[in-house]
Motif scaffolding. Structure first.
Motif, short mmCIF file in Angstrom:
data_model
loop_
_atom_site.label_atom_id
_atom_site.label_comp_id
_atom_site.label_asym_id
_atom_site.label_seq_id
_atom_site.Cartn_x
_atom_site.Cartn_y
_atom_site.Cartn_z
N ASN A 85 20.02 -47.71 50.36
CA ASN A 85 18.83 -48.15 50.64
C ASN A 85 19.13 -49.75 51.41
O ASN A 85 18.47 -50.53 51.35
CB ASN A 85 17.86 -48.41 49.60
CG ASN A 85 18.19 -49.23 48.45
OD1 ASN A 85 19.46 -49.76 48.48
ND2 ASN A 85 17.32 -49.64 47.61
N ASN A 102 13.46 -51.42 56.06
CA ASN A 102 12.17 -51.50 55.38
C ASN A 102 11.39 -50.21 55.39
O ASN A 102 10.94 -50.21 53.97
CB ASN A 102 11.35 -52.78 55.95
CG ASN A 102 11.69 -53.88 55.36
OD1 ASN A 102 12.39 -54.17 54.76
ND2 ASN A 102 11.31 -55.26 56.28
N ARG A 162 12.99 -48.17 52.50
CA ARG A 162 13.12 -48.85 51.31
C ARG A 162 11.82 -48.38 50.54
O ARG A 162 11.69 -48.31 49.36
CB ARG A 162 13.51 -50.40 51.31
CG ARG A 162 14.77 -50.73 51.47
CD ARG A 162 15.06 -52.44 51.44
NE ARG A 162 16.26 -52.68 51.49
CZ ARG A 162 16.90 -53.51 51.96
NH1 ARG A 162 15.76 -54.63 52.63
NH2 ARG A 162 17.92 -53.88 52.54
N THR A 163 10.75 -48.28 51.53
CA THR A 163 9.41 -47.89 50.56
C THR A 163 9.48 -46.51 50.45
O THR A 163 8.82 -46.13 49.61
CB THR A 163 8.25 -48.07 51.92
OG1 THR A 163 8.42 -47.39 52.89
CG2 THR A 163 8.12 -49.58 52.10
N VAL A 223 2.88 -54.07 49.87
CA VAL A 223 3.53 -53.30 50.75
C VAL A 223 3.09 -51.96 51.22
O VAL A 223 2.72 -51.91 52.59
CB VAL A 223 4.94 -52.83 50.26
CG1 VAL A 223 5.83 -52.02 51.04
CG2 VAL A 223 5.66 -53.92 49.76
#
Lengths: 275, 242
Positions: free
Chosen positions: B51, B75, B78-79, B107
């Protein structure tokens, strides 16, 4: 001079909760504040001459001291943050500039710095005015209160930057990593995770800085600022009462610093984190 | 079907030290991969590359079709990838509930009620619904780690990464965390786990990998790797841990 082990910042879990805190959460040091206030009132009412006369004489000095202290403190908070972010910057030019500022300022006594701002700075401005024929600069005269605030800000900004820096660095890398691993941006992680924790860490030392500025503001009496110390000295030298006079000046400072410390403790307790 | 994680020849240097010397690995959807190896073998660094908490210097990683090549992509990945850390890394200034809802709100853009509904459900799943309003400091290590798992799951990740999730726990708390991980594995979560918990590996893992010196030394089913390894290095390592 490095602050790797900044003694101002104890680890979060080792922070003293204060031996003077009673079970119901009342901060017993308030009693000392009350005692000092009572002594001042007692002196003023029991012995109006010289105490009441002196209080009335130095009254405006109290306002000047508070103005200089609060203005400097607010500016120090801003300057310190920029200097701290500068020192933490990955840009070598910015971090070097910030570091040089901090190291130089911390190596020169505050009184000398205040003299420099009040006596030396105007002659630099006037010199520039003469060279480039700028009338406004040629006629420049230092404003004592302005130079006092500038001197205190410039000096304490350096100390404050170290507090900020230590505060930000005290938050473990894992916090940033956890936030980023959840998909937060760097800004979101700073906003929701790092800064709220850093603020709690630096609160006690920042409060101490306020008290220090309050006390060190007495140095500005040396450059014609009519603060408590200067007004007190004027009164004392015309009335020949050094013992009573300096005792009252000390009591006034003590009342203000003790009161400020209690406020800091109160805020600190409101924001404490259970670990 | 194309693997959900495709890692190709990843290299990483710390100064002149080579931490990863060309690691390639594909993980299929629903697969559980356990990585073991001595400390300093690069296994955590490798996991953290997936990640992009750790930047790598060469090679490529594609997660769920998204290459880890730009801030936006990182990003995005990473979610979709949850991570559980050895030191839990819960946010100490927030309550347990806030720990689990914060990223959902900022987020994922979920509203408070929705985020709290998801959080409550997950806290029940990891077995500590009653601690929702406690702060992390009031929880035991095992409870903290289960909250950390719930926090990661709240983002509805497609993949979960575990970086030595039980190494910082007292022995009596290890099982409660492993139980949660076992449940996840049974539900079909794709998992990459750095851990020396052989029991978990045997029960849940499809594949076990031994890393040493920045390289994958041996890769096999857990039964084979733990009981009947081919490589001398694996035998030497296992003789010390078992």
């Amino acid at each position: 001079m490095t602050d790797e082990n900044n003694p101002l910042i104890p680890p979060m879990n080792a922070r003293q909760t204060g031996a003077a805190e009673s079970k119901d959460g009342f901060d017993r040091w308030w009693i000392l504040v009350a005692i000092v206030a009572a002594i001042i009132l007692l002196l003023v009412f029991m012995k109006p001459d010289p105490y009441q006369r002196m209080i009335l004489f130095v009254r405006d000095g109290v306002m000047v001291t508070l103005t200089v202290t609060v203005s400097s403190f607010l500016l120090v908070m801003v300057l310190g943050l920029f200097a701290a972010l500068g020192r933490l910057s990955k840009n070598p030019v910015i971090s070097t500039l910030a570091s040089v500022y901090v190291e130089v300022v911390r190596g020169v006594p505050l009184l000398v710095q205040i003299f420099a701002w009040y006596f030396a700075f105007p002659s630099i401005v006037q010199g520039i005015g003469d060279k480039f024929h700028i009338p406004a600069f040629q006629d420049y005269l230092a404003n004592p209160v302005g130079m006092a605030i500038l001197g205190l800000t410039f000096c304490y900004g350096a100390y404050m930057s170290e507090i900020y820096r230590a505060g930000i660095q005290s938050i473990s890398r894992g916090q940033m990593e956890a936030a980023r691993s959840l998909g937060m941006t760097h800004f979101q992680a700073m906003r929701y995770i790092i800064i709220p924790q850093a603020v709690r860490v630096i609160l006690p030392p920042v409060g101490n800085e306020f008290v220090s500025i309050l006390k060190d503001s007495s140095l500005v009496s040396a450059v014609a600022v009519a603060d408590i110390t200067r007004r007190g000295r004027e009164f004392i030298s015309t009335n020949f009462i050094p013992l009573e006079g300096w005792m009252l000046v000390a009591l006034l400072y003590l009342l203000m610093t003790l009161f400020a410390s209690r406020i800091v403790t109160w805020i600190e307790r409101k924001t404490r984190i259970t670990r | 079907m194309e693997p959900i994680i495709q890692i190709n020849n990843v290299k990483k240097y710390f100064g002149t030290m080579e931490a990863l010397r060309g690691v390639s690995l594909d993980v299929n959807k629903g697969e559980v991969v356990v990585i073991i190896g001595p400390s300093g073998s690069g296994k955590s660094t490798f996991l953290r590359c997936i990640n992009r908490l750790e930047e790598y210097d060469e090679g490529s990683i594609i997660v769920d079709g998204i290459p880890l090549d730009s801030t936006q992509h990182i990003n995005q990945v990473r979610t979709e990838v949850g991570m559980v850390f050895q030191q839990f890394n819960l946010f100490p200034h927030l309550t347990v509930l806030e720990n689990v809802t914060l990223a959902q709100k900022v987020v994922r853009g979920r509203d408070k009620a929705e985020a709290e509904r998801v959080a409550t459900q997950l806290l029940e799943k990891v077995g500590i619904p009653e601690k929702a309003h406690a702060h992390p400091g009031q929880l035991s290590g095992g409870q903290q780690q289960r909250v950390a798992i719930a926090r990661a799951l709240a983002m509805n990740p497609k993949i979960m990464l575990f970086d030595e999730p039980t190494s910082a726990l007292d022995p009596e708390m290890i099982q409660e965390v492993l139980d949660v991980m076992l449940t996840l594995a049974k539900e079909g979560m794709t998992m990459v786990v750095v851990s020396h918990e052989m029991g978990f590996a045997r029960a849940a893992a499809n594949r076990a990998i031994l890393m040493d010196n920045g390289l994958i030394v041996e890769e096999a089913s857990p039964e084979v790797l733990f009981s009947n390894p081919k490589e001398e290095r694996t035998k030497a390592f296992l003789s010390k841990v078992l």
